[in-house]
Design an enzyme around this catalytic site. Structure first.
Site, PDB file in Angstrom:
ATOM      1  CB  CYS A  43     -46.549   9.681 -38.074  1.00 23.14           C
ATOM      2  SG  CYS A  43     -46.178   8.007 -38.634  1.00 23.14           S
ATOM      3  CB  SER A  49     -42.407   7.576 -38.816  1.00 18.52           C
ATOM      4  OG  SER A  49     -43.011   6.358 -39.188  1.00 18.52           O
ATOM      5  CG  HIS A  84     -39.370   5.417 -34.627  1.00 18.61           C
ATOM      6  ND1 HIS A  84     -39.308   4.824 -33.391  1.00 18.61           N
ATOM      7  CD2 HIS A  84     -40.222   4.659 -35.363  1.00 18.61           C
ATOM      8  CE1 HIS A  84     -40.096   3.767 -33.377  1.00 18.61           C
ATOM      9  NE2 HIS A  84     -40.662   3.647 -34.562  1.00 18.61           N
ATOM     10  CG  HIS A  96     -44.122  11.664 -42.343  1.00 17.18           C
ATOM     11  ND1 HIS A  96     -43.734  11.704 -41.025  1.00 17.18           N
ATOM     12  CD2 HIS A  96     -44.742  10.482 -42.517  1.00 17.18           C
ATOM     13  CE1 HIS A  96     -44.100  10.580 -40.427  1.00 17.18           C
ATOM     14  NE2 HIS A  96     -44.718   9.826 -41.319  1.00 17.18           N
ATOM     15  CB  CYS A 146     -48.172   8.791 -43.164  1.00 21.87           C
ATOM     16  SG  CYS A 146     -46.940   7.666 -42.444  1.00 21.87           S
TER      17      CYS A 146
END
Length: 362
Positions: free
Chosen positions: A38, A40, A43, A59, A163
């Site tokens: 992902c 995220s 990041h 996640h 997610c």
């Protein structure tokens, strides 16, 4: 077990041997089958969001229950589950008023910097990530971080729901509550953006505009429900959307996490329209809006994990897939081994993929 460990930001993940404790009273040990890559995670890998290190990231995952704690009644060994980072307690003010995604009870969460579940030989502390840490062959999680699913749902596709799908679909259906016939624009056609487009189609949106610079992603967006496509390389995005809609959209969804596109999402609204920011704008960065636009009742809001009620939403999404309304097969760009995880993130950063997944059984 093997796990991908982040030691330092802007450094490759390292594959290490890691140990887990036995499940506590309300914990579940899961054999990870699939973990999605992902944006995220990226990041945090790039330091755009802070997190104590070293840590096992990941996640977005699905797997099979191996062991359960003494007080767990929701699942049993052998059950198939999807994980969700928005673990809930069920008793705090937010949970009991229908907003479990904003649960404030830290007793069910593993706070950053405090880890007693993961251990390894090279450090006294290895931080768990977002209550899950799914870039590992096993996960030890609170029972309220999982949802039990039907066993005939392919786990590689189920992981996406954990997610990317719930975030995009939920932003449309739960956060913005898009009504049939309303117009929608989605800025960014990665995994979350595709989920928002597919979710808008399921919600009955009248016009769905996909915005991206990748022709392949725009083509896929039309298959998932987009009625129009906009390429920012062809001119001002706001102007293109306003011309297509003769004045602006009812709903805009920003899923890239950028200052410029968040401002564009607000600027392309029709009077009374709502901009929903789904993307993770870098920590500390501010956005600027034209104050006059608020006089026409334009609104801007955030969405956290699609404002989900994941034990209700995820089984419904699986039913949508089973009935041919949620097109998950089209989203997986690559199936990788854990040892190939860094190559997967490099492809993501280059904009070459919609979603790559780690297959732990391959």
């Amino acid at each position: 077990m093997k796990a991908a460990v982040l030691y330092e930001v802007n450094k490759p993940l390292a594959i290490e041997d890691v140990s887990l404790q036995k499940p506590g009273p309300r914990e579940v040990l899961i054999r990870t089958s699939v973990a999605g890559l992902c944006h995220s995670d990226l990041h945090f890998m790039e330091g755009l969001y802070p997190h104590p290190l070293p840590a096992v990231l990941g996640h977005e995952s699905a797997g099979i229950v191996e062991q359960v704690g003494s007080d767990v009644t929701y699942v049993k060994p052998g059950d198939h589950v999807v994980t969700c980072l928005s673990v809930f307690c069920g008793t705090c003010d937010n949970c009991t008023t229908g907003r479990p995604v904003l649960c404030t009870d830290t007793s069910v969460k593993m706070m950053p910097g405090v880890s007693n579940r993961l251990s390894w030989a090279r450090s006294e502390k290895l931080n768990q990530f977002l209550n899950l840490s799914s870039f590992a062959e096993q996960m030890l999680v609170h029972e309220n971080a999982i949802v039990k699913i039907r066993n005939d749902m392919p786990l590689d596709l189920a992981a996406l729901i954990g997610c990317g799908v719930i975030t995009g679909y939920g932003a449309v259906v739960n956060t913005a509550k898009v009504a049939p016939g309303e117009s929608v624009v989605v800025i960014g056609c990665g995994g979350v953006g595709m989920a928002a487009i597919n979710g808008a189609e399921i919600a009955g949106a009248g016009r769905i505009i996909a915005v991206d610079t990748n022709p392949a992603k725009l083509q896929l967006a039309t298959k998932l429900g987009a009625t129009d496509i906009v390429d920012p390389r062809n001119g001002d995005v706001v102007q293109q959307v306003r011309e297509l809609t003769k004045g602006g959209v009812n709903h805009s969804f920003e899923v890239l996490g950028r200052k410029e596109t968040a401002e564009q999402a607000f600027a392309m609204l029709a009077p009374g329209g709502t901009a929903t920011i789904v993307g993770m704008i870098p920590f500390g960065q501010k956005i600027e809006l034209h104050g006059f636009d608020f006089l026409r009742e334009r609104k801007i809001q955030g969405s956290s994990m699609g404002s989900n009620h994941f034990r209700v939403d995820m089984p419904r999404l699986i039913e949508f897939y089973m009935r041919g309304r949620l097109h998950l097969e089209d989203w997986i760009s690559a199936k990788l081994k854990l040892s190939e995880i860094n190559e997967g993130f490099a492809a993501m950063k280059a904009g070459k993929t919609v979603r790559s997944v780690i297959m732990f059984d391959s």
